[in-house]
Design a protein around this motif. Structure first.
Motif, PDB file in Angstrom:
ATOM      1  N   UNK A 116      -0.739 125.815  17.983  1.00 23.77           N
ATOM      2  CA  UNK A 116      -1.001 125.010  16.781  1.00 23.77           C
ATOM      3  C   UNK A 116      -1.151 123.541  17.170  1.00 23.77           C
ATOM      4  N   UNK A 117      -2.279 122.960  16.803  1.00 22.16           N
ATOM      5  CA  UNK A 117      -2.584 121.560  17.098  1.00 22.16           C
ATOM      6  C   UNK A 117      -2.754 120.821  15.772  1.00 22.16           C
ATOM      7  N   UNK A 118      -2.290 119.592  15.730  1.00 26.09           N
ATOM      8  CA  UNK A 118      -2.340 118.836  14.482  1.00 26.09           C
ATOM      9  C   UNK A 118      -3.734 118.295  14.170  1.00 26.09           C
ATOM     10  N   UNK A 119      -4.516 117.990  15.219  1.00 25.24           N
ATOM     11  CA  UNK A 119      -5.807 117.342  14.996  1.00 25.24           C
ATOM     12  C   UNK A 119      -6.809 117.727  16.077  1.00 25.24           C
ATOM     13  N   UNK A 120      -8.061 117.874  15.669  1.00 26.56           N
ATOM     14  CA  UNK A 120      -9.126 118.114  16.650  1.00 26.56           C
ATOM     15  C   UNK A 120      -9.351 116.866  17.497  1.00 26.56           C
ATOM     16  N   UNK A 173     -16.885 123.633  20.228  1.00 30.69           N
ATOM     17  CA  UNK A 173     -17.230 124.498  19.094  1.00 30.69           C
ATOM     18  C   UNK A 173     -18.722 124.795  18.992  1.00 30.69           C
ATOM     19  N   UNK A 174     -19.574 123.903  19.491  1.00 30.75           N
ATOM     20  CA  UNK A 174     -21.014 124.152  19.446  1.00 30.75           C
ATOM     21  C   UNK A 174     -21.367 125.388  20.288  1.00 30.75           C
ATOM     22  N   UNK A 200     -17.168 128.966  16.627  1.00 34.17           N
ATOM     23  CA  UNK A 200     -16.078 129.216  15.676  1.00 34.17           C
ATOM     24  C   UNK A 200     -15.425 127.877  15.324  1.00 34.17           C
ATOM     25  N   UNK A 201     -15.764 127.382  14.151  1.00 29.17           N
ATOM     26  CA  UNK A 201     -15.302 126.054  13.754  1.00 29.17           C
ATOM     27  C   UNK A 201     -13.800 125.993  13.455  1.00 29.17           C
TER      28      UNK A 201
END
Length: 183
Positions: A72-76, A96-97, A101-102
């Motif tokens: 679990x990560x808080x931010x991209x 993600x490109x 899977x966004x």
């Protein structure tokens, strides 16, 4: 017809064939060691929650010999900082490109030019987090489903040996039946 672009500069692990092997009782301890290392490397980035998921997390299930982990990560926005920690020890970021899977940020740990570990980073509250755990837990409690899933995976791996995306997509109906109906 779907056309898959495979740039010549992609590493070997990005296009390796699907290989299903007999269940390895060491997979869980390998996963726990990977989680220990990740917690140590990423503690400063507030990444503490990890789960062993996927076929290697289900005792007795044949699988690709790749440990799947979720974190679990808080931010991209932290991907560059995460890369600073993970790249030196053999992790590769799949943006993600390319991943398509966004809902996640995908990392692959490579050993001997082969995928060894996948890390699926997701933000808090992502529905797929709970679904991954639910699927794992149902199969852990249902050896009858493990047998059915193992046979399906072997068949699909044979049919889609060089197409990971098609292999994954072909498992979707079974996974949804397990999740939605408990089969």
């Amino acid at each position: 017809m779907t056309v898959h672009l495979q740039p010549e500069n992609w590493p070997k692990w990005a296009t390796e064939s699907i290989e299903i092997v007999e269940a390895n009782p060491m997979w869980d301890s390998q996963a726990q060691e990977e989680i220990r290392q990740l917690k140590e490397l990423l503690q400063e980035l507030n990444i503490h929650k990890f789960e062993h998921i996927g076929s290697t997390s289900i005792p007795g299930l044949s699988a690709k010999p790749i440990i799947d982990l979720m974190g679990e990560v808080q931010s991209w926005e932290d991907m560059d900082l995460i890369a600073d920690q993970l790249n030196p020890i053999g992790w590769n970021y799949v943006p993600p490109e390319l991943d398509g899977r966004q809902y996640r940020r995908f990392w692959v740990r490579v050993k001997d030019d082969k995928r060894a570990v996948h890390l699926h980073l997701m933000r808090p509250g992502e529905e797929r987090w709970d679904r991954q755990i639910q699927f794992r837990d149902v199969l852990r409690q249902r050896p009858d489903l493990v047998e059915v899933y193992a046979a399906l995976k072997a068949k699909l791996a044979d049919e889609n040996k060089d197409d990971r995306e098609a292999y994954t997509a072909a498992k979707t109906d079974f996974i949804l039946k397990v999740l939605d109906e408990g089969l």
